[in-house]
Design a protein around this motif. Sequence first.
Motif, short mmCIF file in Angstrom:
data_model
loop_
_atom_site.label_atom_id
_atom_site.label_comp_id
_atom_site.label_asym_id
_atom_site.label_seq_id
_atom_site.Cartn_x
_atom_site.Cartn_y
_atom_site.Cartn_z
N TYR A 87 0.79 -1.23 0.00
CA TYR A 87 0.00 0.00 0.00
C TYR A 87 0.82 1.28 0.00
CZ TYR A 87 -3.37 -3.60 0.80
OH TYR A 87 -4.12 -4.74 0.66
N GLY A 88 2.09 1.16 -0.38
CA GLY A 88 2.89 2.34 -0.65
C GLY A 88 2.81 2.76 -2.11
N ALA A 89 2.28 1.85 -2.96
CA ALA A 89 2.16 2.17 -4.39
C ALA A 89 1.18 1.27 -5.13
CB ALA A 89 3.53 2.11 -5.07
N LEU A 90 1.17 -0.06 -4.79
CA LEU A 90 0.38 -1.04 -5.54
C LEU A 90 0.78 -1.06 -7.01
CD1 LEU A 90 -3.20 -0.44 -4.00
CD2 LEU A 90 -1.61 -2.30 -3.47
N LEU A 138 7.00 14.74 5.63
CA LEU A 138 6.78 13.31 5.47
C LEU A 138 5.70 12.79 6.42
CD1 LEU A 138 10.32 11.81 4.82
CD2 LEU A 138 8.66 12.79 3.24
N ALA A 139 5.52 13.44 7.54
CA ALA A 139 4.44 13.03 8.44
C ALA A 139 3.09 13.15 7.73
CB ALA A 139 4.45 13.88 9.70
N PHE A 140 2.98 14.15 6.86
CA PHE A 140 1.75 14.31 6.07
C PHE A 140 1.69 13.28 4.95
CE2 PHE A 140 -0.23 16.37 2.29
CZ PHE A 140 -1.53 16.39 2.75
N PHE A 141 2.84 13.02 4.32
CA PHE A 141 2.88 12.06 3.21
C PHE A 141 2.53 10.66 3.66
CE2 PHE A 141 6.20 14.40 0.36
CZ PHE A 141 5.27 15.38 0.11
N VAL A 155 0.23 8.97 0.94
CA VAL A 155 0.72 7.92 0.04
C VAL A 155 -0.25 6.74 0.01
CG1 VAL A 155 2.54 6.22 -0.33
CG2 VAL A 155 3.14 8.56 0.28
N THR A 156 -0.65 6.26 1.18
CA THR A 156 -1.56 5.13 1.22
C THR A 156 -2.93 5.49 0.66
OG1 THR A 156 -0.42 4.15 3.11
CG2 THR A 156 -2.68 3.45 2.73
N LEU A 157 -3.41 6.69 0.94
CA LEU A 157 -4.69 7.13 0.40
C LEU A 157 -4.66 7.10 -1.13
CD1 LEU A 157 -7.50 8.39 0.64
CD2 LEU A 157 -6.39 10.63 0.78
N LEU A 158 -3.61 7.62 -1.72
CA LEU A 158 -3.51 7.63 -3.19
C LEU A 158 -3.39 6.22 -3.74
CD1 LEU A 158 -1.12 10.69 -3.70
CD2 LEU A 158 -3.60 10.61 -4.04
N ALA A 159 -2.65 5.34 -3.04
CA ALA A 159 -2.53 3.95 -3.50
C ALA A 159 -3.88 3.25 -3.47
CB ALA A 159 -1.50 3.21 -2.65
N VAL A 160 -4.66 3.49 -2.44
CA VAL A 160 -5.99 2.87 -2.35
C VAL A 160 -6.91 3.42 -3.45
CG1 VAL A 160 -8.06 2.69 -0.92
CG2 VAL A 160 -5.80 2.34 0.10
N ILE A 161 -6.79 4.70 -3.74
CA ILE A 161 -7.56 5.25 -4.87
C ILE A 161 -7.16 4.54 -6.17
CG2 ILE A 161 -7.87 7.32 -6.29
CD1 ILE A 161 -7.62 8.98 -3.72
N ALA A 162 -5.88 4.29 -6.34
CA ALA A 162 -5.42 3.55 -7.52
C ALA A 162 -6.01 2.15 -7.52
CB ALA A 162 -3.90 3.49 -7.54
N ASP A 178 2.64 8.43 -11.24
CA ASP A 178 3.80 9.33 -11.19
C ASP A 178 3.86 10.09 -9.86
OD1 ASP A 178 4.48 8.55 -13.73
OD2 ASP A 178 3.62 10.30 -14.72
N LEU A 179 2.70 10.52 -9.37
CA LEU A 179 2.67 11.24 -8.10
C LEU A 179 3.05 10.32 -6.93
CD1 LEU A 179 1.99 13.66 -6.33
CD2 LEU A 179 -0.43 13.00 -6.45
N VAL A 180 2.51 9.12 -6.92
CA VAL A 180 2.81 8.17 -5.83
C VAL A 180 4.29 7.85 -5.78
CG1 VAL A 180 2.46 5.80 -5.05
CG2 VAL A 180 0.49 7.19 -5.69
N VAL A 181 4.89 7.61 -6.93
CA VAL A 181 6.33 7.31 -6.95
C VAL A 181 7.12 8.54 -6.51
CG1 VAL A 181 8.30 6.67 -8.40
CG2 VAL A 181 6.10 5.51 -8.69
N GLY A 182 6.70 9.71 -6.92
CA GLY A 182 7.38 10.93 -6.50
C GLY A 182 7.38 11.11 -4.99
N LEU A 183 6.25 10.82 -4.36
CA LEU A 183 6.16 10.91 -2.90
C LEU A 183 7.08 9.89 -2.24
CD1 LEU A 183 2.29 11.37 -2.53
CD2 LEU A 183 4.04 13.12 -2.24
#
Length: 220
Positions: A87-90, A138-141, A155-162, A178-183
């Motif tokens: 769940y850091g990227a999926l 990073l605490a926010f990320f 990061v996890t929120l965006l991965a779950v959306i994916a 691209d955004l998830v990998v950037g984070l």
Amino acid sequence: METPRTLSPPVRVTAVLDAPLSPWLWLVKWILAIPHWIVLFFLWAAFLVVTVIAFFAILFTERYPRALFDFCLGVLRWSWRVSYYSYGALGTDRYPPFSLGEEPGYPARLHIAYPERLSRAQVLVKWWLLAIPHYLVLAFFTGGVRAGWWSGGLVTLLAVIAGFALAFTSRYPRDLFDLVVGLNRWVLRVAAYASLMTDVYPPFRLDQGGDEPAPAEKSL
């Protein structure tokens, strides 16, 4: 006449988005990744001990012992692969190898250039004082780093959306990837700096995409 010199970043994070990805496997990856999380718990305990030893080695010799450096790099690589799978990227359905090595065939890769010399002065302050601005970001990320994987936060929120996008469209939106990998790249750069593996201060910059940005040029 000044000649431009290419400056390669000390921390290089790359990722390849696998296709096709299962629309539903992401729902059970939290179970599938449990064996890795157990191993990483103990590896990160060792990582912290090794970093303390490296701290004193740098303080007295200006060098990070190569064997200790390779071990810490291996733990970060392992963590990045597990995060990328879960769940850091999926970003892949390929199960991560139980390995501290480079694993060039895996779609998530990390390289940190070994420093021949490190600053005695910086080693005293960079891991707590100088890195504080990045910790706040990073605490926010990530919502925090636990036993070698980062979970929660943006990061996890965006991965779950994916994951939901995969479930309904069978596609991982490229811009979202691209955004998830950037984070994640930002997280790993800060992890390398805070772990004393480089003196190069991480940029406050979101470099998106699976490839590292082209090296900067500096005039001589």
